[in-house]
Write an enzyme that holds these catalytic residues in place. Structure first.
Site, PDB file in Angstrom:
ATOM      1  N   LEU A   1     -55.555   6.051 -15.094  1.00  0.00           N
ATOM      2  CA  LEU A   1     -56.020   5.206 -13.933  1.00  0.00           C
ATOM      3  C   LEU A   1     -54.382   4.752 -13.318  1.00  0.00           C
ATOM      4  O   LEU A   1     -53.638   4.275 -13.909  1.00  0.00           O
ATOM      5  CB  LEU A   1     -56.596   3.914 -14.525  1.00  0.00           C
ATOM      6  CG  LEU A   1     -56.833   2.714 -13.549  1.00  0.00           C
ATOM      7  CD1 LEU A   1     -57.845   3.315 -12.191  1.00  0.00           C
ATOM      8  CD2 LEU A   1     -57.537   1.546 -14.092  1.00  0.00           C
TER       9      LEU A   1
ATOM     10  N   ILE B   1     -51.672   4.921 -17.842  1.00  0.00           N
ATOM     11  CA  ILE B   1     -51.345   4.091 -16.806  1.00  0.00           C
ATOM     12  C   ILE B   1     -50.406   5.111 -15.808  1.00  0.00           C
ATOM     13  O   ILE B   1     -49.598   5.583 -16.226  1.00  0.00           O
ATOM     14  CB  ILE B   1     -50.812   2.784 -17.013  1.00  0.00           C
ATOM     15  CG1 ILE B   1     -51.703   1.736 -17.547  1.00  0.00           C
ATOM     16  CG2 ILE B   1     -50.643   2.187 -15.600  1.00  0.00           C
ATOM     17  CD1 ILE B   1     -53.061   1.318 -16.885  1.00  0.00           C
ATOM     18  N   LYS B   2     -50.959   5.473 -14.796  1.00  0.00           N
ATOM     19  CA  LYS B   2     -50.153   6.191 -13.729  1.00  0.00           C
ATOM     20  C   LYS B   2     -49.251   5.365 -13.034  1.00  0.00           C
ATOM     21  O   LYS B   2     -49.561   4.342 -12.139  1.00  0.00           O
ATOM     22  CB  LYS B   2     -51.168   7.233 -12.830  1.00  0.00           C
ATOM     23  CG  LYS B   2     -52.122   8.230 -13.453  1.00  0.00           C
ATOM     24  CD  LYS B   2     -52.869   9.108 -12.599  1.00  0.00           C
ATOM     25  CE  LYS B   2     -51.986  10.013 -11.840  1.00  0.00           C
ATOM     26  NZ  LYS B   2     -52.997  10.919 -11.078  1.00  0.00           N
ATOM     27  N   ILE B   3     -48.059   5.802 -13.087  1.00  0.00           N
ATOM     28  CA  ILE B   3     -47.015   5.366 -12.317  1.00  0.00           C
ATOM     29  C   ILE B   3     -46.080   6.384 -11.630  1.00  0.00           C
ATOM     30  O   ILE B   3     -45.986   7.276 -12.172  1.00  0.00           O
ATOM     31  CB  ILE B   3     -45.883   4.637 -13.273  1.00  0.00           C
ATOM     32  CG1 ILE B   3     -46.982   3.564 -13.854  1.00  0.00           C
ATOM     33  CG2 ILE B   3     -44.819   4.081 -12.423  1.00  0.00           C
ATOM     34  CD1 ILE B   3     -45.786   2.610 -14.866  1.00  0.00           C
TER      35      ILE B   3
END
Length: 367
Positions: free
Chosen positions: A108, A139-141
């Site tokens: 996400l 977690i997408k960064i």
């Protein structure tokens, strides 16, 4: 005889599904893909959620009560996205457990509007991690300059990270350093580093699209001979950088405390140029300790007629030659990749804005 999927898996590569839709969760299609071994994880992004939510009525039953409760458009989106990602993560959890946290992740992304804001990205990553509350979440960064310290701090906080929008090998090296530094920071605090997972999403097909345009503009036979070769060459050389970094004494010291590899993940693997094979960016990048996240059409094509051969370390001399020839022709890959990063951030921000506008329209129509 093994299927193309089974053969690909035997070479040490995982397939993640670059798509999420509420209907896939409800009709059992996603569960079936996992059970059949077609996919081992799932990725999402603002464009994918825009297509899922804005272009269907599948979410209206949950969207409208949130609107009536006075939630903002962004809050509504996050509620819908978290519900989908939780459901996907739960479907993938048995695989996560079976592979000892090797696969079975759902990703996400933080808001694309935070791509140039380190502090807000760190805060958003923590908030979403706690909200979804699944160990197999990533977690997408984005790998912007401002994203790099956010990646380091998020890893140090014990949160799984999928680093997105990597185009250049130079930036990829900075991403690997951020991952290792985050683990080192955490270990220095006496905190465990085993079980922290990360992938580095290295974008592929968009590079060919951009470079091919420049080669076409040159209009020479030499330039024409390089068409469709840059993206594969760039990814193959990135994999060599991965082997170097994760074969180092620095990583060995972390590995002794349970650190996992940050696997390269080939992203943007759908073929943009119809003149190229529809499985080009799968067939040519198969190798161990990697992931390929495939959009629906690419996955279907690979299942139907993909070629599973260990290609990732073939023709490395040719890959280096491609890079040398581009430089000789005056094409700066550094400029191309920075432009693609900028465009990628903007595309996700535009998709997010479109999604929020669609949510606003739904709440107005039903008010």
């Amino acid at each position: 005889m093994k299927s193309s999927i089974e053969q690909l898996r035997s070479f040490g590569q995982s397939i993640w599904y670059d798509n999420i839709e509420r209907r896939l969760l409800k009709n059992g299609e996603l569960a079936g893909m996992i059970e059949r071994g077609e996919i081992q994880g799932l990725t999402s992004n603002p464009s994918i959620f825009n297509n899922a939510i804005a272009k269907s009525t599948d979410y209206d039953a949950d969207l409208l009560p949130l609107a009536e409760a006075g939630k903002s458009n962004e809050e509504i989106f996050e509620n819908l996205a978290v519900a989908d990602i939780r459901a996907a993560a739960d479907l993938l959890r048995p695989l996560y457990d079976k592979t000892n946290r090797g696969d079975g992740y759902a990703s996400l992304e933080v808001s694309p509007n935070l791509a140039y804001d380190t502090e807000s990205t760190v805060a958003a990553a923590r908030r979403l991690w706690n909200w979804v509350d699944r160990p197999n979440l990533m977690i997408k960064i984005p790998a912007t300059q401002e994203g790099l310290p956010a990646i380091r701090r998020t890893i140090a906080a014990g949160i799984n990270v999928n680093v997105t929008l990597i185009f250049s090998i130079e930036r990829y090296r900075a991403v690997m350093d951020a991952f290792l530094s985050g683990l080192e920071d955490r270990a220095a605090q006496g905190l465990p580093i085993n079980g922290i997972a990360s992938v580095a999403s290295f974008f592929v097909s968009r590079i060919d699209t951009a470079v091919d345009d420049k080669l076409t503009a040159l209009g020479t036979p030499r330039a024409a001979a390089l068409q469709g070769k840059t993206a594969i060459a760039n990814a193959k050389l990135a994999y060599q950088a991965f082997k170097e970094v994760f074969g180092s004494e620095r990583f060995a010291a972390l590995q002794a405390h349970g650190a996992q590899y940050q696997r390269p993940l080939w992203a943007s693997t759908g073929t943009k140029n119809k003149a190229y094979p529809d499985t080009l960016y799968v067939d040519e990048l198969i190798g161990p300790t990697t992931v390929n996240t495939m959009p629906p059409a690419t996955l279907a094509a690979f299942i139907d007629h993909g070629r599973a051969v260990a290609t990732l370390e073939q023709d490395l001399a040719a890959a280096n030659q491609v890079m040398a020839e581009l430089a000789e022709l005056g094409i700066s890959l550094a400029e191309v990749t920075q432009s693609l990063e900028d465009a990628g951030v903007k595309a996700f921000a535009d998709a997010f804005a479109s999604l929020l506008a669609a949510i606003e329209q739904r709440r107005v129509v039903t008010a």
